[in-house]
Motif scaffolding. Structure first.
Motif, PDB file in Angstrom:
ATOM      1  N   TYR A  41      12.908  29.975  39.189  1.00 45.07           N
ATOM      2  CA  TYR A  41      13.138  31.422  39.049  1.00 45.07           C
ATOM      3  C   TYR A  41      12.902  31.879  37.615  1.00 45.07           C
ATOM      4  O   TYR A  41      12.348  32.944  37.368  1.00 45.07           O
ATOM      5  N   ASN A  44       9.374  32.264  36.835  1.00 45.14           N
ATOM      6  CA  ASN A  44       8.857  33.481  37.465  1.00 45.14           C
ATOM      7  C   ASN A  44       9.558  34.725  36.925  1.00 45.14           C
ATOM      8  O   ASN A  44       9.420  35.810  37.482  1.00 45.14           O
ATOM      9  N   GLN A  45      10.312  34.516  35.846  1.00 39.06           N
ATOM     10  CA  GLN A  45      11.008  35.596  35.154  1.00 39.06           C
ATOM     11  C   GLN A  45      11.919  36.414  36.060  1.00 39.06           C
ATOM     12  O   GLN A  45      12.015  37.631  35.939  1.00 39.06           O
ATOM     13  N   LEU A  46      12.600  35.707  36.972  1.00 37.68           N
ATOM     14  CA  LEU A  46      13.599  36.342  37.837  1.00 37.68           C
ATOM     15  C   LEU A  46      14.982  35.915  37.358  1.00 37.68           C
ATOM     16  O   LEU A  46      15.510  34.867  37.739  1.00 37.68           O
ATOM     17  N   GLU A  47      15.545  36.729  36.473  1.00 39.17           N
ATOM     18  CA  GLU A  47      16.763  36.356  35.761  1.00 39.17           C
ATOM     19  C   GLU A  47      17.984  36.207  36.676  1.00 39.17           C
ATOM     20  O   GLU A  47      18.756  35.272  36.522  1.00 39.17           O
TER      21      GLU A  47
END
Ligand code: CTP
Ligand code: MN
Ligand code: MN
Ligand code: MN
Length: 371
Positions: A41, A44-47
């Motif tokens: 994540y 994929n820069q999904l914090e």
């Protein structure tokens, strides 16, 4: 499968700063799996989902027992539907299909490879991936790519700095820095921080705090240390950032923002017999040195306790200290200061214990902060 749930222990807090987490992890199979998902994540820069998995991993790391059935996780904080499904799958089959899929995914593998280079973050890795680059040789052969100085050093010393640093190597570097600090200022102060202060056996770098009791003198300390290391011929890379510290500013609530102390990110040449040459044997070299990443931060003495607490980590422990301060105490904490929003005042501290006390927290020893 049946299994007895462990005798109910005290409620596990949702905050890592209210848990004691040593380097001994009884749930490594589970936390490794969660960390693959968190990493995926993050790449994929999904914090949000990244943090959720890091929190879940952190809770399991604090348990003095191994989770052997899903029932045992009842009442534990930070475990959602997704994490529970993973736990069940791993307990039953020994591995998770979802995790295996990520590990064999080309995009994940490539982004992980690229971000393993010093100076390459998820954004740069993503940019290179989208341009069709898949290997280091692809990157180095691409004429339109301009590597910055940090990345150039990252590639140059890749083999050495991607190899773990041992405690003995950390100690040897401590002696080098200690000698430099005291040659510059006899009353200088040096403290080991980061993962090695938490008792880890290995690290990706070695972190130190350096300062001096003389007000303002800490400003010239790092440039002087850097000059000295250069004269000794052991400075392979240096990125020095001057202090942008402003005492009137409120603590930042954004954890990922860098602190404002003077600091430097170094690559040093470590000489001597401590180097494990066995791993280098394919290179056929018998060089008696290795490159090591070292971080130095230099806060003013009056901020020493805050800097030490902030740089000791772990990252998850730091995140939760700040979250706890904000949500439970109506206070703002960062690496420089603690601000009480109710009283509208900064709280001074000379030791880490003072800060825990201000926050109304039981003191947690550095080796119990491996959240
Ligand atoms: N840190 C920080 N600001 C930075 C860099 C690091 O506040 N610019 C803090 C991090 O929050 C962390 C600590 O310094 O708590 C050490 O960071 P790092 O060296 O990345 O991690 P370690 O915990 O030491 O782990 P490792 O063994 O991998 O180095
Ligand atoms: Mn470190
Ligand atoms: Mn790091
Ligand atoms: Mn570091």
């Amino acid at each position: 499968a049946r299994c007895s749930t462990p005798t109910p222990v005290a409620r596990v807090s949702q905050y890592a700063c209210q848990r004691r987490t040593t380097t001994e992890n009884n749930n490594k199979i589970l936390t490794d799996a969660f960390e693959v998902l968190a990493e995926s994540y993050e790449l994929n820069q999904l914090e949000g989902p990244c943090l959720a998995f890091r929190r879940a991993a952190s809770v399991l790391k604090s348990l003095p027992w191994a989770v052997q059935c899903l029932g045992a996780t009842q009442g534990l904080p930070c475990l959602g539907e997704h994490t529970k499904a993973l736990i069940e799958e791993i307990l039953q089959y020994g591995h998770s299909f979802e995790v295996e899929k990520i590990l064999s995914d080309e995009r994940y593998q490539t982004l992980k490879l690229f971000t393993s280079v010093f100076g390459v973050g998820p954004k740069t890795a993503e940019k290179w991936y989208r341009r069709g680059l898949r290997s280091f040789s692809d990157i180095l052969a691409e004429p339109s790519i301009q590597l910055n100085r940090m990345q150039q050093s990252g590639f140059l010393h890749y083999g050495d700095i991607s190899r773990a640093v041992s405690k003995a190597e950390a100690r040897a570097l401590g002696n080098i820095i200690d000698e430099a600090v005291h040659a510059i200022t006899p009353d200088g102060i040096l403290a080991l921080t980061g993962g090695f202060r938490r008792g880890k056996e290995f690290g990706h770098d070695v972190d130190f705090i350096v300062t001096t009791p003389e007000q303002g003198k800490e400003e010239t300390l790092l440039p002087n240390i850097i000059d000295r290391l250069k004269e000794q011929g052991i400075l392979l890379y240096s990125d020095y950032q001057t202090s942008t510290f402003d005492i009137s500013k409120l603590p930042s609530h954004k954890f990922e923002a860098m602190d404002h102390f003077a600091k430097c990110f170094l690559i040093l040449r470590l000489e001597g017999s401590l180097v494990d040459r066995g791993l280098n044997s394919t290179e056929g070299d018998s060089r008696g040195w290795r490159a090591v990443r070292v971080d130095l931060v230099s806060p003013p003495m009056e901020r020493y306790a805050y800097a030490l607490l902030g740089w000791t980590g772990s990252r998850q422990f730091e995140r939760d200290l700040r979250r706890f301060a904000r949500l439970e105490q109506h206070m703002l904490l960062d690496n420089h200061a603690l601000y009480d929003k109710t009283k509208k005042e900064f709280l001074a501290a000379t030791t880490e214990r003072d800060i825990f006390a201000h926050l109304g927290l039981e003191y947690i020893e550095p080796w119990q902060r491996n959240a």
